[in-house]
Design an enzyme around this catalytic site. Structure first.
Site, PDB file in Angstrom:
ATOM      1  N   ARG A  48       1.010  -1.390  -0.137  1.00  0.00           N
ATOM      2  CA  ARG A  48      -0.028  -0.331   0.215  1.00  0.00           C
ATOM      3  C   ARG A  48       0.764   1.212   0.388  1.00  0.00           C
ATOM      4  O   ARG A  48       0.918   2.095  -1.365  1.00  0.00           O
ATOM      5  CB  ARG A  48      -1.259   0.120   1.402  1.00  0.00           C
ATOM      6  CG  ARG A  48      -2.033   1.391   1.212  1.00  0.00           C
ATOM      7  CD  ARG A  48      -2.620   0.655   2.341  1.00  0.00           C
ATOM      8  NE  ARG A  48      -3.566   2.455   2.394  1.00  0.00           N
ATOM      9  CZ  ARG A  48      -2.607   3.717   3.238  1.00  0.00           C
ATOM     10  NH1 ARG A  48      -2.139   3.401   3.589  1.00  0.00           N
ATOM     11  NH2 ARG A  48      -3.834   4.686   3.299  1.00  0.00           N
ATOM     12  N   GLY A  49       1.736   1.869   1.278  1.00  0.00           N
ATOM     13  CA  GLY A  49       2.755   2.515   1.258  1.00  0.00           C
ATOM     14  C   GLY A  49       3.754   3.270  -0.069  1.00  0.00           C
ATOM     15  O   GLY A  49       4.070   3.682  -0.610  1.00  0.00           O
ATOM     16  N   CYS A  50       4.490   1.855  -0.734  1.00  0.00           N
ATOM     17  CA  CYS A  50       5.292   1.817  -1.442  1.00  0.00           C
ATOM     18  C   CYS A  50       4.225   2.049  -2.673  1.00  0.00           C
ATOM     19  O   CYS A  50       4.727   2.773  -3.716  1.00  0.00           O
ATOM     20  CB  CYS A  50       5.449   0.293  -1.632  1.00  0.00           C
ATOM     21  SG  CYS A  50       6.506   0.499  -0.289  1.00  0.00           S
ATOM     22  N   THR A  51       3.318   1.751  -3.040  1.00  0.00           N
ATOM     23  CA  THR A  51       2.563   1.706  -4.052  1.00  0.00           C
ATOM     24  C   THR A  51       2.447   3.481  -4.125  1.00  0.00           C
ATOM     25  O   THR A  51       1.731   3.578  -5.442  1.00  0.00           O
ATOM     26  CB  THR A  51       0.580   0.581  -4.920  1.00  0.00           C
ATOM     27  OG1 THR A  51       1.475  -0.475  -4.384  1.00  0.00           O
ATOM     28  CG2 THR A  51       0.060   1.693  -5.462  1.00  0.00           C
ATOM     29  N   MET A  85       5.166   5.390  -5.116  1.00  0.00           N
ATOM     30  CA  MET A  85       6.159   4.970  -7.190  1.00  0.00           C
ATOM     31  C   MET A  85       4.827   5.529  -6.983  1.00  0.00           C
ATOM     32  O   MET A  85       5.002   6.713  -8.229  1.00  0.00           O
ATOM     33  CB  MET A  85       6.035   3.686  -6.863  1.00  0.00           C
ATOM     34  CG  MET A  85       7.501   3.554  -6.434  1.00  0.00           C
ATOM     35  SD  MET A  85       8.504   4.418  -6.542  1.00  0.00           S
ATOM     36  CE  MET A  85       9.525   4.307  -4.807  1.00  0.00           C
TER      37      MET A  85
END
Length: 191
Positions: free
Chosen positions: A78-81, A84
């Site tokens: 979630r956070g990485c999506t 990015m």
């Protein structure tokens, strides 16, 4: 010494011992590199939406450009999506559409996972597959095991660190504004 002062002293010493034990048991790891430090050189395989890059990414070959190293824990989380996709959606504005600005997302994911994610999400930048964690360790994003911490470095065209976000707060609009300012400042320093 009165009983009350003895109890207070005993309570203070008891409170002190667990705090010290906790501090010793959980080392914070290496501190992030600082602004002005020369960025450690490295070579790593990279992936894009088109697949594995034919030539590995070597930082020193990008002198004359502003390079952003965005360390993140894991692809498709979630956070990485959020992070990015924010980079993708602001690519022209923040990263000058890749003109003398190179963004590299760095995680411990294998290149196949990064290629798949880049293709599915149409990311216009490259990802470094730091599966052995050597880049993460050199940049204090990793202690040699587990996922990378979410750190971000802006490296100026002379190869020096000009901005550090430790951690990078991917949920804050201000984090992207600050990053944009840092990239612009790094590029102007080259002139």
């Amino acid at each position: 010494m009165s009983i009350r002062s003895r109890i207070a002293a005993l309570a203070a010493s008891i409170a002190f011992v667990p705090a010290m034990a906790g501090a010793q048991a959980a080392p914070a790891g290496p501190a992030p590199l600082k602004v002005g430090d020369v960025a450690p050189d490295f070579t790593v395989a990279t992936a894009t939406a088109a697949g594995l890059s034919a030539k590995p990414f070597k930082l020193s070959e990008h002198r004359g450009e502003t390079v952003i190293l965005a360390f993140f824990p894991k692809a498709r989380t979630r956070g990485c999506t959020v992070q990015m996709e924010s980079y993708r959606d602001r690519y022209a504005e923040l990263f000058k559409s890749g003109q003398k600005v190179t963004l590299v997302g760095v995680s411990v994911d294998p290149d196949s996972a990064l290629t798949s994610w880049a293709k599915d999400a149409k990311f216009p930048f490259q990802f470094a597959a730091d599966v052995d964690r050597k880049v993460g360790v050199a940049y204090a994003a990793n202690t040699g095991e587990g996922f990378h911490k979410r750190l971000l470095y802006v490296i100026d065209p002379q190869g020096k660190i000009s901005y550090v976000a430790a951690p990078f707060n991917q949920m804050s609009a201000d984090a992207y504004t600050d990053l944009g300012s840092a990239i612009t400042k790094a590029g102007h320093a080259a002139h």
